[in-house]
Design a protein around this motif. Structure first.
Motif, PDB file in Angstrom:
ATOM      1  N   LEU A 162       0.809  -1.223   0.000  1.00 40.56           N
ATOM      2  CA  LEU A 162       0.000   0.000   0.000  1.00 40.56           C
ATOM      3  C   LEU A 162       0.840   1.270   0.000  1.00 40.56           C
ATOM      4  O   LEU A 162       0.468   2.262  -0.638  1.00 40.56           O
ATOM      5  CB  LEU A 162      -0.930   0.015   1.217  1.00 40.56           C
ATOM      6  N   THR A 163       1.970   1.255   0.716  1.00 36.57           N
ATOM      7  CA  THR A 163       2.698   2.507   0.930  1.00 36.57           C
ATOM      8  C   THR A 163       4.130   2.491   0.397  1.00 36.57           C
ATOM      9  O   THR A 163       4.771   3.544   0.340  1.00 36.57           O
ATOM     10  CB  THR A 163       2.740   2.866   2.434  1.00 36.57           C
ATOM     11  N   GLY A 164       4.650   1.312   0.070  1.00 36.38           N
ATOM     12  CA  GLY A 164       6.012   1.239  -0.456  1.00 36.38           C
ATOM     13  C   GLY A 164       7.084   1.044   0.588  1.00 36.38           C
ATOM     14  O   GLY A 164       8.270   1.008   0.271  1.00 36.38           O
ATOM     15  N   ARG A 179       9.028   6.619  -4.222  1.00 31.34           N
ATOM     16  CA  ARG A 179       8.267   5.465  -4.694  1.00 31.34           C
ATOM     17  C   ARG A 179       7.950   5.672  -6.163  1.00 31.34           C
ATOM     18  O   ARG A 179       7.522   6.766  -6.558  1.00 31.34           O
ATOM     19  CB  ARG A 179       6.978   5.282  -3.893  1.00 31.34           C
ATOM     20  N   SER A 180       8.139   4.647  -6.941  1.00 33.03           N
ATOM     21  CA  SER A 180       7.943   4.773  -8.383  1.00 33.03           C
ATOM     22  C   SER A 180       6.473   5.046  -8.695  1.00 33.03           C
ATOM     23  O   SER A 180       5.569   4.628  -7.962  1.00 33.03           O
ATOM     24  CB  SER A 180       8.387   3.492  -9.090  1.00 33.03           C
ATOM     25  N   ALA A 181       6.250   5.742  -9.797  1.00 36.15           N
ATOM     26  CA  ALA A 181       4.889   6.109 -10.193  1.00 36.15           C
ATOM     27  C   ALA A 181       4.048   4.881 -10.471  1.00 36.15           C
ATOM     28  O   ALA A 181       2.851   4.851 -10.151  1.00 36.15           O
ATOM     29  CB  ALA A 181       4.932   7.016 -11.418  1.00 36.15           C
ATOM     30  N   TRP A 182       4.675   3.844 -11.040  1.00 30.43           N
ATOM     31  CA  TRP A 182       3.872   2.649 -11.370  1.00 30.43           C
ATOM     32  C   TRP A 182       3.412   1.924 -10.114  1.00 30.43           C
ATOM     33  O   TRP A 182       2.332   1.334 -10.078  1.00 30.43           O
ATOM     34  CB  TRP A 182       4.647   1.713 -12.299  1.00 30.43           C
ATOM     35  N   MET A 183       4.221   1.990  -9.022  1.00 27.77           N
ATOM     36  CA  MET A 183       3.793   1.381  -7.765  1.00 27.77           C
ATOM     37  C   MET A 183       2.633   2.162  -7.153  1.00 27.77           C
ATOM     38  O   MET A 183       1.718   1.584  -6.563  1.00 27.77           O
ATOM     39  CB  MET A 183       4.959   1.320  -6.786  1.00 27.77           C
TER      40      MET A 183
END
Length: 604
Positions: free
Chosen positions: A295-297, A338-342
């Motif tokens: 959820l949050t990385g 955190r990556s945009a895709w995540m």
């Protein structure tokens, strides 16, 4: 049976009410509360600050038979909670039992009385002069209930050079006002405006410390540095909104985190082998870390990108959760990557009221300073932590240093010659010391996630049952203590549900499933299985049965389950419940096989 209760906070009030309610002709309890202040409420009244809010929910924190309306907010402001305590005292006629401005200065053994007992020496405050009596008055009491709590005496560590902060001359702030230095414990902090325009250093990352970091940001502090020794575990006090695969999950009302843990097979109906292995804690920690990462990385906490605990202390089995999460957006700013895709895959959404304004203000996390130099500059240790690396060459001269370093307990009012126990020596369910059961420590444990007032209520029930001879000995081995290291400063941590369930079984108030169904029906049975360890559940049957309990369960406590929704009850209720039932079932089968081989099996 005169009972001297020391302290008119939640623990003292509920102890008094319990003794009065369950006094009998054989046990004529006659409690009196000594309170050195002029009002009830204890820490909630006298060591609170503006904008402070309970991090435990009203559903869990309220006493079992005196509830707050459903339309009240889940988390009360502290002044509202003190009003609740005043209403509680009025409802159960406790006010006449409270002796305000009465300070107990010594408790000693009454060696002249063949029946034993205690001599309680106290002084009264002269309201005209503000002075305390020079000569104490002495009261004979058969029993003592110490209810002064865990949060009374500030704990202030020594940091070399702290006086250099105070010795610095006043400086002109960005708005032109003159700012003088200040060093104090968080118990002395009262208003947000006290932080405006200042360079603030907060020592300690408990809930108070992170609260004050948020207050610094909102007050318009010039700079704010939050110092942590070994990290913290940040979890919101209420389950907020999140997205999974672009689908938003929005709760109409955020669900308090302390009402999510289910009863059946996790705190109730747990096999002794499963309980003592703590496997429930380890499994839930394992799952929670993966859910948080998805959820949050980050696994360090809920959307927590810095200040992580050491791996061997990261989890509910080891620490008190920090449920004051409002400062995390300010703390995360330099670290969140955190990556945009995540984020498209899954995303946790901070509550709108907790989001930072559109400025670049940051609360910097840092290690505890090793000293302050002659100019009042903080000197940080050379560590490999990412917050330490960021702060290594930082030139930070705080105007305000706040010790949010917790509290310590002092039992010096007990006469040393009387060989009285301390709360840490209470080996009977953390309430009593073996052989000295006339002295009870109520409210001297702290749950990892939960609340002390309902624990104090259950401890009061336990003490009354013990005094009446209704507790069966020997008691089962304790399995509810958090897994603290030997060198840990705080060793009074417990798992809320495990501790409450254990006390309930001790006093004969833990309901059997068939008994619950037969007496109260399916509705209450389901609520008990899916609900958290609310004190009201332990008043459905047994010696402390309350006629109000069924209605409270069917309305307020049922509401905590309905609010989870279908998916919430499936993922956070039914699936873990079935899983733990299987584990407990396997342990039960193993027990049968063990006994079949002729080996003894001891549940105690």
């Amino acid at each position: 049976m005169k009972v001297a209760i020391i302290g008119a906070g939640p623990a003292g009030l509920v102890a008094c009410k319990t003794l009065l309610q369950f006094a009998t002709q054989e046990f004529p309890f006659d409690p009196i509360i000594f309170e050195q202040e002029g009002d009830l409420g204890g820490t909630f009244r006298y060591r609170s600050y503006e904008n402070s809010q309970l991090v435990s929910s009203k559903q869990l924190t309220s006493f079992s038979d005196f509830r707050l309306p459903l339309d009240h907010p889940d988390h009360l402001w502290l002044n509202d909670y003190v009003d609740y305590l005043r209403a509680y005292a009025r409802k159960f006629n406790l006010e006449s039992r409270i002796k305000y401005y009465h300070r107990v200065v010594r408790i000693s053994r009454d060696v002249s009385n063949p029946k034993g007992g205690h001599l309680v020496s106290y002084v009264k405050k002269n309201l005209n002069t503000g002075e305390w009596d020079s000569d104490p008055t002495v009261l004979h009491a058969s029993h003592i209930a110490l209810c002064t709590g865990l949060h009374v005496i500030p704990s202030i560590p020594s940091i070399p050079g702290i006086e250099n902060v105070l010795n610095r001359p006043p400086r002109k702030g960005v708005d032109g006002t003159m700012i003088t230095s200040a060093v104090y414990h968080s118990s002395k902090h009262k208003k947000r405006s006290e932080l405006r325009g200042r360079r603030v250093m907060i020592l300690g990352t408990g809930e108070t410390g992170t609260d004050l970091a948020y207050e610094s940001a909102k007050a318009g502090a010039e700079e704010a540095v939050l110092c942590t020794k070994r990290g913290f575990l940040s979890i919101p006090k209420a389950l907020n909104d999140f997205e999974v695969f672009g689908v938003p999950f929005k709760a109409p009302r955020p669900l308090p985190i302390d009402s999510l843990i289910t009863n059946l097979a996790e705190t109730a109906y747990v096999h002794p082998w499963v309980a003592h292995s703590h496997i429930r804690w380890f499994i839930s920690d394992f799952v929670l870390k993966r859910v948080l990462w998805f959820l949050t990385g980050t696994q360090a906490g809920c959307n927590q990108w810095v200040g992580e605990l050491e791996p061997d202390r990261l989890g509910r089995a080891y620490v008190f959760l920090n449920k004051s999460q409002k400062a995390m957006p300010y703390i995360n700013r330099p670290y969140r990557k955190r990556s945009a895709w995540m984020d498209k895959l899954a995303k946790y959404i901070d509550p709108p009221e907790d989001m930072p304004p559109q400025t670049d203000f940051t609360v910097d996390l840092a290690p505890f300073p090793v000293k302050f130099d002659e100019d009042g500059r903080a000197v940080f240790p050379d560590l490999k932590r990412k917050d330490a690396i960021r702060m290594k060459n930082r030139d930070f001269k705080p105007d305000t240093v706040i010790f949010a370093t917790g509290y310590t307990q002092d039992f010096s009012l007990f006469d040393p010659e009387g060989k009285y126990p301390t709360a840490g020596e209470a080996d009977i369910r953390n309430v009593l010391k073996s052989g000295d059961e006339t002295v009870a420590f109520i409210g001297f444990v702290r749950p990892g996630v939960g609340a002390i007032p309902p624990i104090a209520e259950m401890q009061s029930f336990f003490w009354v049952s013990f005094l009446k001879g209704h507790i069966k000995r020997p008691l089962s081995l304790p399995h509810y203590h958090l897994l603290m290291k030997e060198n840990a400063r705080i060793k009074y941590g417990v798992d809320h549900g495990a501790y409450m369930s254990t006390l309930a079984k001790d006093i004969g108030a833990a309901p059997g499933l068939w008994e619950l169904f037969r007496e109260h029906g399916l509705h209450i049975l389901i609520c008990y299985c899916f609900g958290a360890a609310f004190t009201t559940f332990y008043r459905l049957i047994g010696p402390y049965r309350s006629s109000q309990a069924p209605k409270i369960v069917k309305t307020e406590l049922w509401d905590t389950i309905v609010r989870r929704g279908f998916w919430g009850n499936l993922i956070m209720g039914l699936i873990p419940m079935v899983f733990y039932l299987i584990i407990n079932g396997l342990a039960f089968v193993a027990e049968i096989a063990w006994v079949a081989t002729g080996r003894p099996f001891k549940r105690t």
